[in-house]
Design a protein around this motif. Structure first.
Motif, PDB file in Angstrom:
ATOM      1  N   ARG A  10       0.661  -1.220  -0.107  1.00  0.00           N
ATOM      2  CA  ARG A  10      -0.058   0.043   0.110  1.00  0.00           C
ATOM      3  C   ARG A  10       0.910   1.090  -0.002  1.00  0.00           C
ATOM      4  O   ARG A  10       0.355   2.157  -0.650  1.00  0.00           O
ATOM      5  N   PRO A  15      -3.524   3.155  -3.375  1.00  0.00           N
ATOM      6  CA  PRO A  15      -4.381   4.491  -3.244  1.00  0.00           C
ATOM      7  C   PRO A  15      -3.775   5.468  -2.244  1.00  0.00           C
ATOM      8  O   PRO A  15      -3.312   5.006  -1.193  1.00  0.00           O
ATOM      9  N   SER A  16      -3.770   6.620  -2.750  1.00  0.00           N
ATOM     10  CA  SER A  16      -2.897   7.777  -1.470  1.00  0.00           C
ATOM     11  C   SER A  16      -3.840   8.985  -1.731  1.00  0.00           C
ATOM     12  O   SER A  16      -4.171   9.329  -2.914  1.00  0.00           O
ATOM     13  N   ASP A  17      -3.720   9.771  -0.607  1.00  0.00           N
ATOM     14  CA  ASP A  17      -4.292  11.011  -0.785  1.00  0.00           C
ATOM     15  C   ASP A  17      -3.094  11.923  -0.028  1.00  0.00           C
ATOM     16  O   ASP A  17      -2.885  11.693   1.202  1.00  0.00           O
ATOM     17  N   PRO A  18      -2.561  12.831  -0.799  1.00  0.00           N
ATOM     18  CA  PRO A  18      -2.813  13.009  -2.369  1.00  0.00           C
ATOM     19  C   PRO A  18      -2.541  11.989  -3.146  1.00  0.00           C
ATOM     20  O   PRO A  18      -1.582  11.227  -2.679  1.00  0.00           O
ATOM     21  N   PRO A  19      -3.017  11.876  -4.403  1.00  0.00           N
ATOM     22  CA  PRO A  19      -2.729  10.961  -5.374  1.00  0.00           C
ATOM     23  C   PRO A  19      -1.142  11.028  -5.571  1.00  0.00           C
ATOM     24  O   PRO A  19      -0.464  12.141  -5.829  1.00  0.00           O
ATOM     25  N   ASP A  49       7.425  11.494  -5.979  1.00  0.00           N
ATOM     26  CA  ASP A  49       6.516  12.234  -6.458  1.00  0.00           C
ATOM     27  C   ASP A  49       6.801  13.729  -6.801  1.00  0.00           C
ATOM     28  O   ASP A  49       6.544  14.282  -7.950  1.00  0.00           O
ATOM     29  N   ASP A 184       0.584  20.846  -0.665  1.00  0.00           N
ATOM     30  CA  ASP A 184       0.049  19.409  -0.299  1.00  0.00           C
ATOM     31  C   ASP A 184       0.973  18.599   0.806  1.00  0.00           C
ATOM     32  O   ASP A 184       0.820  17.655   1.226  1.00  0.00           O
ATOM     33  N   ARG A 187      -0.903  16.866   3.682  1.00  0.00           N
ATOM     34  CA  ARG A 187      -1.508  15.396   3.038  1.00  0.00           C
ATOM     35  C   ARG A 187      -0.482  14.209   2.849  1.00  0.00           C
ATOM     36  O   ARG A 187      -0.700  13.298   3.336  1.00  0.00           O
ATOM     37  N   ARG A 188       0.382  15.003   2.551  1.00  0.00           N
ATOM     38  CA  ARG A 188       1.842  13.893   2.188  1.00  0.00           C
ATOM     39  C   ARG A 188       2.195  13.650   3.449  1.00  0.00           C
ATOM     40  O   ARG A 188       2.463  12.131   3.645  1.00  0.00           O
ATOM     41  N   PHE A 191      -0.232  10.940   5.002  1.00  0.00           N
ATOM     42  CA  PHE A 191       0.030   9.777   4.223  1.00  0.00           C
ATOM     43  C   PHE A 191       1.105   8.819   4.842  1.00  0.00           C
ATOM     44  O   PHE A 191       1.129   7.775   5.099  1.00  0.00           O
TER      45      PHE A 191
END
Length: 203
Positions: A10, A15-19, A49, A184, A187-188, A191
């Motif tokens: 995972r 899937p992640s937020d943010p993508p 990313d 972001d 959010r990172r 995650f």
């Protein structure tokens, strides 16, 4: 064989937020082989990313700047791999993972020119630091919206030399893109924090 639902999988490409883009397959395979802690994989994925976004921005703004895009992205994706051997540095800080990471990559057949980022990502102030080193180091800061003036100044100078534009123009452009990339960060960070620092079972 790991399940697609296991924490490491995972972290690597779920899937992640943010993508977030999945880590490159060769890096994901290495992290699975090493039994990397899922939180480390999540961190490397986030920095990679951001590095993709940063590199594409630099290529668009400075098409005449010669640098190795693939090396930057590999460096971002593996810069903290030494924390497999020094897991305490995932939460406690420290620099033992730097040289250890380079040696780990070398032992797994990674070319020295790419393995070096594991050791140099915190040494951007070295006079020998290349544009590739500066980009990896910048991605490793801005993923969490950390701004380092001296590092950014070195990147600005490199871009100004490549474009012939005034340093202040490049400063404004760099400031703008790093502010956008940093937006972001929360959010990172969330995650990354959702994953354990405990090592995964090696493959």
């Amino acid at each position: 064989m790991t399940s697609p639902l296991d924490p490491l999988s995972r972290a690597l490409d779920g899937p992640s937020d943010p993508p977030l883009r999945a880590l490159p397959p060769e890096v994901a395979a290495l992290l699975r082989e090493l039994g990397a802690p899922p939180r480390l994989a999540a961190h490397l994925r986030a920095v990679h990313d951001v590095a993709v976004e940063l590199v594409e921005w630099v290529r668009g703004r400075c098409p005449d700047l010669v640098f190795d895009r693939d090396a930057v992205l590999f460096g971002a994706a593996t810069h903290d791999v030494g924390k497999v051997l020094h897991p305490g540095e995932l939460v406690g800080g420290g620099s033992a993972h730097e040289a250890a990471g380079r040696e780990l990559l070398l032992r797994h057949g990674v070319a020295a020119a790419r393995a070096r980022f594991a050791a140099t990502h915190a040494s951007w102030d070295d006079p020998a630091a290349t544009v590739e080193d500066l980009l990896v180091s910048t991605a490793d800061k801005v993923w969490k919206d950390k701004r380092v003036t001296d590092l950014e100044d070195r990147l600005v100078r490199a871009l100004a030399e490549a474009t012939g534009r005034e340093p202040w123009e490049e400063f404004l452009a760099v400031d703008d893109v790093l502010a956008r990339l940093g937006a972001d960060a929360g959010r990172r960070l969330a995650f990354q924090a959702a994953f354990s620092t405990e090592a995964a079972p090696p493959r």
